[in-house]
Design a protein around this motif. Structure first.
Motif, PDB file in Angstrom:
ATOM      1  N   GLU A  13      11.725   4.118   3.825  1.00  0.00           N
ATOM      2  CA  GLU A  13      12.930   3.313   3.599  1.00  0.00           C
ATOM      3  C   GLU A  13      12.576   1.856   3.334  1.00  0.00           C
ATOM      4  O   GLU A  13      13.067   1.253   2.375  1.00  0.00           O
ATOM      5  CB  GLU A  13      13.881   3.398   4.784  1.00  0.00           C
ATOM      6  CG  GLU A  13      15.124   2.541   4.577  1.00  0.00           C
ATOM      7  CD  GLU A  13      16.071   2.531   5.762  1.00  0.00           C
ATOM      8  OE1 GLU A  13      17.141   1.924   5.614  1.00  0.00           O
ATOM      9  OE2 GLU A  13      15.754   3.102   6.817  1.00  0.00           O
ATOM     10  N   ALA A  14      11.712   1.282   4.155  1.00  0.00           N
ATOM     11  CA  ALA A  14      11.329  -0.124   3.972  1.00  0.00           C
ATOM     12  C   ALA A  14      10.617  -0.325   2.638  1.00  0.00           C
ATOM     13  O   ALA A  14      10.794  -1.360   1.978  1.00  0.00           O
ATOM     14  CB  ALA A  14      10.438  -0.575   5.130  1.00  0.00           C
ATOM     15  N   THR A  15       9.838   0.650   2.227  1.00  0.00           N
ATOM     16  CA  THR A  15       9.139   0.569   0.939  1.00  0.00           C
ATOM     17  C   THR A  15      10.140   0.598  -0.211  1.00  0.00           C
ATOM     18  O   THR A  15      10.018  -0.161  -1.185  1.00  0.00           O
ATOM     19  CB  THR A  15       8.116   1.712   0.807  1.00  0.00           C
ATOM     20  OG1 THR A  15       7.213   1.655   1.920  1.00  0.00           O
ATOM     21  CG2 THR A  15       7.332   1.611  -0.480  1.00  0.00           C
ATOM     22  N   ALA A  29       0.833  -1.207   0.000  1.00  0.00           N
ATOM     23  CA  ALA A  29       0.000   0.000   0.000  1.00  0.00           C
ATOM     24  C   ALA A  29       0.863   1.251   0.000  1.00  0.00           C
ATOM     25  O   ALA A  29       0.550   2.235  -0.685  1.00  0.00           O
ATOM     26  CB  ALA A  29      -0.935  -0.006   1.210  1.00  0.00           C
ATOM     27  N   ALA A  30       1.950   1.232   0.753  1.00  0.00           N
ATOM     28  CA  ALA A  30       2.834   2.402   0.823  1.00  0.00           C
ATOM     29  C   ALA A  30       3.444   2.704  -0.533  1.00  0.00           C
ATOM     30  O   ALA A  30       3.514   3.873  -0.941  1.00  0.00           O
ATOM     31  CB  ALA A  30       3.929   2.176   1.861  1.00  0.00           C
ATOM     32  N   VAL A  47      20.676   9.114   2.662  1.00  0.00           N
ATOM     33  CA  VAL A  47      19.877   7.917   2.464  1.00  0.00           C
ATOM     34  C   VAL A  47      20.309   6.861   3.488  1.00  0.00           C
ATOM     35  O   VAL A  47      21.500   6.576   3.617  1.00  0.00           O
ATOM     36  CB  VAL A  47      20.018   7.381   1.026  1.00  0.00           C
ATOM     37  CG1 VAL A  47      19.345   6.034   0.865  1.00  0.00           C
ATOM     38  CG2 VAL A  47      19.468   8.385   0.037  1.00  0.00           C
ATOM     39  N   PRO A  48      19.344   6.303   4.226  1.00  0.00           N
ATOM     40  CA  PRO A  48      19.689   5.265   5.205  1.00  0.00           C
ATOM     41  C   PRO A  48      20.414   4.108   4.559  1.00  0.00           C
ATOM     42  O   PRO A  48      20.164   3.771   3.391  1.00  0.00           O
ATOM     43  CB  PRO A  48      18.318   4.842   5.756  1.00  0.00           C
ATOM     44  CG  PRO A  48      17.416   5.996   5.493  1.00  0.00           C
ATOM     45  CD  PRO A  48      17.929   6.606   4.203  1.00  0.00           C
ATOM     46  N   LEU A  64      10.259   7.816  -3.776  1.00  0.00           N
ATOM     47  CA  LEU A  64      10.673   7.266  -2.484  1.00  0.00           C
ATOM     48  C   LEU A  64      12.077   7.727  -2.119  1.00  0.00           C
ATOM     49  O   LEU A  64      12.334   8.136  -0.982  1.00  0.00           O
ATOM     50  CB  LEU A  64      10.598   5.735  -2.509  1.00  0.00           C
ATOM     51  CG  LEU A  64       9.196   5.138  -2.575  1.00  0.00           C
ATOM     52  CD1 LEU A  64       9.262   3.666  -2.951  1.00  0.00           C
ATOM     53  CD2 LEU A  64       8.465   5.346  -1.255  1.00  0.00           C
ATOM     54  N   ALA A  65      12.991   7.664  -3.075  1.00  0.00           N
ATOM     55  CA  ALA A  65      14.368   8.094  -2.810  1.00  0.00           C
ATOM     56  C   ALA A  65      14.416   9.570  -2.448  1.00  0.00           C
ATOM     57  O   ALA A  65      15.129   9.965  -1.512  1.00  0.00           O
ATOM     58  CB  ALA A  65      15.252   7.807  -4.023  1.00  0.00           C
TER      59      ALA A  65
END
Length: 115
Positions: free
Chosen positions: A53-55, A13-14, A107-108, A97-98
């Motif tokens: 980040e997870a997405t 969904a994200a 960026v992590p 996202l980035a």
């Protein structure tokens, strides 16, 4: 419901919500589309940055899995075309996202490693 299933639904969904709405995307909308409560989103991802980040990591992992599947294809030309198409179709979401994660040097490491 299984926690892993909830996590996957949230990430799917994200990717959709951030891809459509960019910086205007809310965790509430992600929760709504995932069919979970916002508290469930925050249990898995304490901050919006963690969710982004997870997405992004999931995005790269999916792309790598798709590339590995295509690598086993008998005809490399069409497989390469399929991979390029997938990259183009999802590229705008990846860039969004980035960009939400900040400058390249911010960026992590999880997202940078996945890239």
């Amino acid at each position: 419901m299984d926690a892993r299933l909830n996590r996957e639904r949230i990430l799917a969904a994200a990717e959709e919500v951030f891809g459509e709405l960019g910086a205007q995307a809310s965790t509430e909308e992600v929760a709504r589309r995932a069919g979970v409560g916002v508290a469930t989103v925050f249990r898995h991802f304490p901050t919006k940055t963690d969710l982004v980040e997870a997405t992004l990591v999931r995005h790269f992992d999916d792309l790598v899995a798709h590339a590995r599947t295509l690598a086993a294809a008998p005809a490399p030309g069409p497989a390469l075309g399929d991979l390029v198409t997938a990259m183009v179709e999802r590229g705008a979401t990846k860039v969004t996202l980035a960009n939400l994660l900040g400058a390249t040097d911010q960026v992590p490491s999880g997202a940078a490693d996945a890239a």
